[in-house]
Design a protein around this motif. Structure first.
Motif, PDB file in Angstrom:
ATOM      1  N   SER A   1      43.158  25.932  14.169  1.00  0.00           N
ATOM      2  CA  SER A   1      41.960  26.719  13.845  1.00  0.00           C
ATOM      3  C   SER A   1      40.764  26.220  14.648  1.00  0.00           C
ATOM      4  CB  SER A   1      41.639  26.623  12.353  1.00  0.00           C
ATOM      5  OG  SER A   1      42.661  27.213  11.597  1.00  0.00           O
TER       6      SER A   1
ATOM      7  N   ASP B   1      43.748  34.164  12.948  1.00  0.00           N
ATOM      8  CA  ASP B   1      44.094  32.868  12.352  1.00  0.00           C
ATOM      9  C   ASP B   1      44.974  33.092  11.125  1.00  0.00           C
ATOM     10  OD1 ASP B   1      44.309  30.234  11.702  1.00  0.00           O
ATOM     11  OD2 ASP B   1      42.150  29.826  11.683  1.00  0.00           O
ATOM     12  N   GLU B   2      46.257  32.889  11.285  1.00  0.00           N
ATOM     13  CA  GLU B   2      47.251  33.115  10.241  1.00  0.00           C
ATOM     14  C   GLU B   2      47.065  34.463   9.556  1.00  0.00           C
ATOM     15  OE1 GLU B   2      48.469  29.850   8.023  1.00  0.00           O
ATOM     16  OE2 GLU B   2      47.635  28.374   9.397  1.00  0.00           O
TER      17      GLU B   2
END
Ligand SMILES: Nc1ncnc2c1ncn2[C@@H]1O[C@H](COP(=O)(O)OP(=O)(O)OP(=O)(O)O)[C@@H](O)[C@H]1O
Ligand SMILES: [Mg+2]
Length: 217
Positions: free
Chosen positions: A41, A162-163
């Motif tokens: 991240s 991000d995910e």
């Protein structure tokens, strides 16, 4: 189009990124994988100009991102980048349709035109039939598909995810990855996607692995 050289960032005594170099071509889909806490991240936030490195350089289209003033970096994010986060960061008070129109409205696209473009994207993602509900009134998978539409509606040069499938079951996760990579390829957008989903390799051009703040392959 996106290039980072020798990125270093610490949070107190924690080394979040350690001498990271990466180069990403226009239109490339890059998956970033690695254990929790490995710096994925942090890398995404640096490339997107949200965080600044302690050391190192970041270039987008030949411009040095990290040295731009905050207002210029905000503008760059609005015009050139799109974001998809783990828990669809949609605005809860707006309908899904209005959420997708929002980036266009912020870029001063006329209301009727924004409406047309948003509807076209929502139709492609099979989300038009529930587009007039609010984020709290649809499933997690449906909301994430709309978050993908919102990230891509202004045809950004780069989409940072991000995910994006982190909160979904595998069936819905696959639908969201399909939507993200399919739309990005169609528009020629570059994608940097952080994920734990091993199957993402099937959608990406390249997978890079992080460990302890370093890129290891
Ligand atoms: N704001 C912060 N303050 C202090 N430490 C931080 C902060 N953000 C990240 N870190 C630390 O930096 C390291 C890298 O964090 P990062 O969030 O980039 O990991 P990650 O690979 O995204 O992990 P995850 O898969 O769990 O999301 C970790 O050790 C984390 O605890
Ligand atoms: Mg993370």
């Amino acid at each position: 189009m996106l290039q980072a050289k020798n990125l270093n960032l610490r949070f107190g005594r924690t080394v979040a990124l350690d001498r990271v170099d990466i180069e990403i071509e226009a239109g490339e889909i890059v998956a970033v994988m690695g254990p929790s806490g490995s710096g994925k991240s942090t890398l995404l936030h640096l490339l997107a100009g949200i965080l600044r490195p302690d050391q190192g350089e970041i270039y987008f289209d030949g411009r040095q991102v990290h040295s731009l003033p905050d207002a210029t970096r905000s503008r760059l994010r609005l015009t050139s980048f799109g974001f998809v986060l783990q828990f669809g960061d949609l605005v809860p008070e707006l309908t899904l349709r209005e959420n997708v129109e929002l980036p266009l409205r912020l870029l001063n696209v006329r209301r009727s035109e924004a409406r047309r473009q948003a509807a076209s994207l929502l139709r492609q993602l099979d989300a038009l039939e529930f587009a007039d509900r609010r984020p709290g009134q649809v499933s997690g998978g449906q909301a994430q598909r709309v978050a993908v539409a919102r990230a891509l509606v202004h045809r950004p040069a780069v989409v940072f995810a991000d995910e994006p499938t982190g909160a979904l079951d595998s069936v819905n996760g696959e639908l969201v990855l399909d939507a993200l990579t399919g739309l990005a390829r169609q528009q020629g957008s570059t994608v940097v996607v952080v994920t734990h989903e091993a199957r993402v390799a099937a959608y990406a051009d390249r997978t890079v692995l992080m460990r302890d703040g370093r890129l290891v392959g």
